[in-house]
Design a protein around this motif. Structure first.
Motif, PDB file in Angstrom:
ATOM      1  N   LYS A   1       0.862  -1.187   0.000  1.00  0.00           N
ATOM      2  CA  LYS A   1       0.000   0.000   0.000  1.00  0.00           C
ATOM      3  C   LYS A   1       0.892   1.229   0.000  1.00  0.00           C
ATOM      4  CE  LYS A   1      -3.516  -2.608   2.386  1.00  0.00           C
ATOM      5  NZ  LYS A   1      -2.786  -3.842   2.199  1.00  0.00           N
ATOM      6  N   LEU A   2       0.591   2.153  -0.912  1.00  0.00           N
ATOM      7  CA  LEU A   2       1.433   3.325  -1.114  1.00  0.00           C
ATOM      8  C   LEU A   2       0.643   4.612  -1.012  1.00  0.00           C
ATOM      9  CD1 LEU A   2       3.289   1.989  -4.283  1.00  0.00           C
ATOM     10  CD2 LEU A   2       4.175   2.044  -1.944  1.00  0.00           C
ATOM     11  N   ALA A   3       1.335   5.670  -0.654  1.00  0.00           N
ATOM     12  CA  ALA A   3       0.777   7.016  -0.694  1.00  0.00           C
ATOM     13  C   ALA A   3       1.528   7.766  -1.785  1.00  0.00           C
ATOM     14  CB  ALA A   3       0.970   7.709   0.649  1.00  0.00           C
ATOM     15  N   VAL A   4       0.839   8.631  -2.492  1.00  0.00           N
ATOM     16  CA  VAL A   4       1.470   9.467  -3.505  1.00  0.00           C
ATOM     17  C   VAL A   4       2.074  10.675  -2.795  1.00  0.00           C
ATOM     18  CG1 VAL A   4       1.093  10.835  -5.585  1.00  0.00           C
ATOM     19  CG2 VAL A   4      -0.175   8.700  -5.256  1.00  0.00           C
ATOM     20  N   ILE A   5       3.347  10.952  -3.100  1.00  0.00           N
ATOM     21  CA  ILE A   5       4.054  12.055  -2.449  1.00  0.00           C
ATOM     22  C   ILE A   5       4.779  12.906  -3.490  1.00  0.00           C
ATOM     23  CG2 ILE A   5       4.377  10.827  -0.286  1.00  0.00           C
ATOM     24  CD1 ILE A   5       7.339  10.398  -1.200  1.00  0.00           C
ATOM     25  N   ASP A   6       5.286  14.022  -3.047  1.00  0.00           N
ATOM     26  CA  ASP A   6       6.102  14.893  -3.882  1.00  0.00           C
ATOM     27  C   ASP A   6       7.479  14.964  -3.236  1.00  0.00           C
ATOM     28  OD1 ASP A   6       6.986  16.683  -5.762  1.00  0.00           O
ATOM     29  OD2 ASP A   6       6.050  18.421  -4.826  1.00  0.00           O
ATOM     30  N   ASP A   7       8.373  14.079  -3.668  1.00  0.00           N
ATOM     31  CA  ASP A   7       9.716  13.969  -3.128  1.00  0.00           C
ATOM     32  C   ASP A   7      10.697  14.113  -4.294  1.00  0.00           C
ATOM     33  OD1 ASP A   7      11.500  12.920  -0.766  1.00  0.00           O
ATOM     34  OD2 ASP A   7      12.055  11.669  -2.477  1.00  0.00           O
ATOM     35  N   ALA A   8      11.896  14.576  -4.022  1.00  0.00           N
ATOM     36  CA  ALA A   8      12.880  14.771  -5.085  1.00  0.00           C
ATOM     37  C   ALA A   8      13.197  13.482  -5.835  1.00  0.00           C
ATOM     38  CB  ALA A   8      14.159  15.353  -4.501  1.00  0.00           C
ATOM     39  N   LEU A   9      13.121  12.334  -5.175  1.00  0.00           N
ATOM     40  CA  LEU A   9      13.485  11.071  -5.790  1.00  0.00           C
ATOM     41  C   LEU A   9      12.301  10.133  -5.979  1.00  0.00           C
ATOM     42  CD1 LEU A   9      15.814   9.308  -6.834  1.00  0.00           C
ATOM     43  CD2 LEU A   9      16.167   8.524  -4.495  1.00  0.00           C
ATOM     44  N   ALA A  10      11.364  10.156  -5.057  1.00  0.00           N
ATOM     45  CA  ALA A  10      10.275   9.173  -5.070  1.00  0.00           C
ATOM     46  C   ALA A  10       8.930   9.811  -5.395  1.00  0.00           C
ATOM     47  CB  ALA A  10      10.187   8.485  -3.713  1.00  0.00           C
ATOM     48  N   THR A  11       8.078   9.012  -6.019  1.00  0.00           N
ATOM     49  CA  THR A  11       6.699   9.417  -6.299  1.00  0.00           C
ATOM     50  C   THR A  11       5.767   8.826  -5.249  1.00  0.00           C
ATOM     51  OG1 THR A  11       7.211   9.413  -8.652  1.00  0.00           O
ATOM     52  CG2 THR A  11       4.893   9.373  -8.078  1.00  0.00           C
ATOM     53  N   PHE A  12       6.233   7.771  -4.572  1.00  0.00           N
ATOM     54  CA  PHE A  12       5.407   7.059  -3.612  1.00  0.00           C
ATOM     55  C   PHE A  12       6.103   6.946  -2.261  1.00  0.00           C
ATOM     56  CE2 PHE A  12       4.492   5.298  -7.838  1.00  0.00           C
ATOM     57  CZ  PHE A  12       3.142   5.559  -7.919  1.00  0.00           C
ATOM     58  N   ALA A  13       5.279   6.785  -1.218  1.00  0.00           N
ATOM     59  CA  ALA A  13       5.782   6.509   0.127  1.00  0.00           C
ATOM     60  C   ALA A  13       5.104   5.235   0.618  1.00  0.00           C
ATOM     61  CB  ALA A  13       5.477   7.658   1.078  1.00  0.00           C
ATOM     62  N   TYR A  14       5.858   4.440   1.327  1.00  0.00           N
ATOM     63  CA  TYR A  14       5.358   3.188   1.887  1.00  0.00           C
ATOM     64  C   TYR A  14       4.356   3.464   3.005  1.00  0.00           C
ATOM     65  CZ  TYR A  14       5.419  -1.046   4.756  1.00  0.00           C
ATOM     66  OH  TYR A  14       5.057  -2.142   5.500  1.00  0.00           O
ATOM     67  N   LYS A  15       3.224   2.746   2.956  1.00  0.00           N
ATOM     68  CA  LYS A  15       2.236   2.824   4.032  1.00  0.00           C
ATOM     69  C   LYS A  15       2.146   1.498   4.778  1.00  0.00           C
ATOM     70  CE  LYS A  15      -1.791   4.553   3.051  1.00  0.00           C
ATOM     71  NZ  LYS A  15      -3.024   4.960   2.372  1.00  0.00           N
ATOM     72  N   ASP A  16       2.006   0.399   4.030  1.00  0.00           N
ATOM     73  CA  ASP A  16       1.811  -0.915   4.663  1.00  0.00           C
ATOM     74  C   ASP A  16       1.954  -2.001   3.606  1.00  0.00           C
ATOM     75  OD1 ASP A  16       1.259  -2.697   6.731  1.00  0.00           O
ATOM     76  OD2 ASP A  16      -0.907  -2.461   6.599  1.00  0.00           O
ATOM     77  N   LEU A  17       2.028  -3.254   4.039  1.00  0.00           N
ATOM     78  CA  LEU A  17       1.974  -4.386   3.137  1.00  0.00           C
ATOM     79  C   LEU A  17       1.493  -5.603   3.899  1.00  0.00           C
ATOM     80  CD1 LEU A  17       4.555  -6.667   3.255  1.00  0.00           C
ATOM     81  CD2 LEU A  17       5.777  -4.611   2.727  1.00  0.00           C
ATOM     82  N   ASP A  18       1.052  -6.602   3.142  1.00  0.00           N
ATOM     83  CA  ASP A  18       0.585  -7.835   3.771  1.00  0.00           C
ATOM     84  C   ASP A  18       1.790  -8.664   4.223  1.00  0.00           C
ATOM     85  OD1 ASP A  18      -2.037  -7.091   3.338  1.00  0.00           O
ATOM     86  OD2 ASP A  18      -2.178  -8.200   1.455  1.00  0.00           O
ATOM     87  N   LYS A  19       2.736  -8.924   3.286  1.00  0.00           N
ATOM     88  CA  LYS A  19       3.945  -9.679   3.648  1.00  0.00           C
ATOM     89  C   LYS A  19       4.972  -9.620   2.540  1.00  0.00           C
ATOM     90  CE  LYS A  19       1.653 -13.976   2.348  1.00  0.00           C
ATOM     91  NZ  LYS A  19       1.278 -15.303   2.780  1.00  0.00           N
ATOM     92  N   VAL A  20       6.198  -9.978   2.912  1.00  0.00           N
ATOM     93  CA  VAL A  20       7.307 -10.071   1.955  1.00  0.00           C
ATOM     94  C   VAL A  20       7.454 -11.533   1.586  1.00  0.00           C
ATOM     95  CG1 VAL A  20       9.776  -9.698   1.597  1.00  0.00           C
ATOM     96  CG2 VAL A  20       8.483  -8.094   3.016  1.00  0.00           C
ATOM     97  N   LEU A  21       7.342 -11.822   0.295  1.00  0.00           N
ATOM     98  CA  LEU A  21       7.497 -13.186  -0.207  1.00  0.00           C
ATOM     99  C   LEU A  21       8.842 -13.305  -0.910  1.00  0.00           C
ATOM    100  CD1 LEU A  21       3.970 -13.737  -1.820  1.00  0.00           C
ATOM    101  CD2 LEU A  21       4.752 -14.530   0.403  1.00  0.00           C
ATOM    102  N   ASP A  22       9.792 -14.005  -0.258  1.00  0.00           N
ATOM    103  CA  ASP A  22      11.101 -14.172  -0.923  1.00  0.00           C
ATOM    104  C   ASP A  22      11.392 -15.592  -1.256  1.00  0.00           C
ATOM    105  OD1 ASP A  22      11.238 -14.394   1.909  1.00  0.00           O
ATOM    106  OD2 ASP A  22      13.394 -14.220   1.860  1.00  0.00           O
TER     107      ASP A  22
END
Length: 131
Positions: A110-131
């Motif tokens: 889950k992402l938020a839209v942001i205005d950052d010099a490098l990123a368009t998105f910011a991390y909000k949450d996730l269900d899990k990391v599948l590696d």
């Protein structure tokens, strides 16, 4: 091995930030970055459940920490940087600076839209990391 991966990621970040001939374009699509980001934001907002997010790496610029992620789905395959300020559910990724997690799927990201010099998105949450 850890040092080589850090050097590679730093080189990739520097390349992305400095390879600009005065025109603001995305090297993959050759479209203006603004249009490219607008399209990517639109897809993330409208198709969030059908997109796949694959972790490519971790990077730090100043005091800010980022994940380099490939976003893919129907007619979409794009790399983007995601600003991470809250490492909830990503603690091990931060601890290892992404080492050992390259290629992992960020399921239910889950992402938020942001205005950052490098990123368009910011991390909000996730269900899990599948590696």
């Amino acid at each position: 091995m850890k040092a080589i991966l850090k050097i590679h990621l730093v080189f990739a970040l520097i390349s992305v930030l400095s390879c600009n001939d005065g025109k603001e374009t995305d090297s993959v699509s050759a479209r203006p970055v603004k249009d490219y980001n607008t399209d990517l934001v639109s897809r993330v907002r409208s198709d969030a459940g059908s997109l796949t997010y694959i972790l490519n790496g971790y990077g730090k610029r100043g005091e800010k920490e980022y994940l380099n992620v490939t976003v893919s789905g129907s007619n979409l395959n794009s790399e983007t940087f995601i600003l991470v300020q809250n490492w909830n559910k990503l603690e091990d990724v931060k601890r290892t600076e992404g080492l050992g997690y390259r290629g992992a799927e960020l399921k239910g990201l889950k992402l938020a839209v942001i205005d950052d010099a490098l990123a368009t998105f910011a991390y909000k949450d996730l269900d899990k990391v599948l590696d």
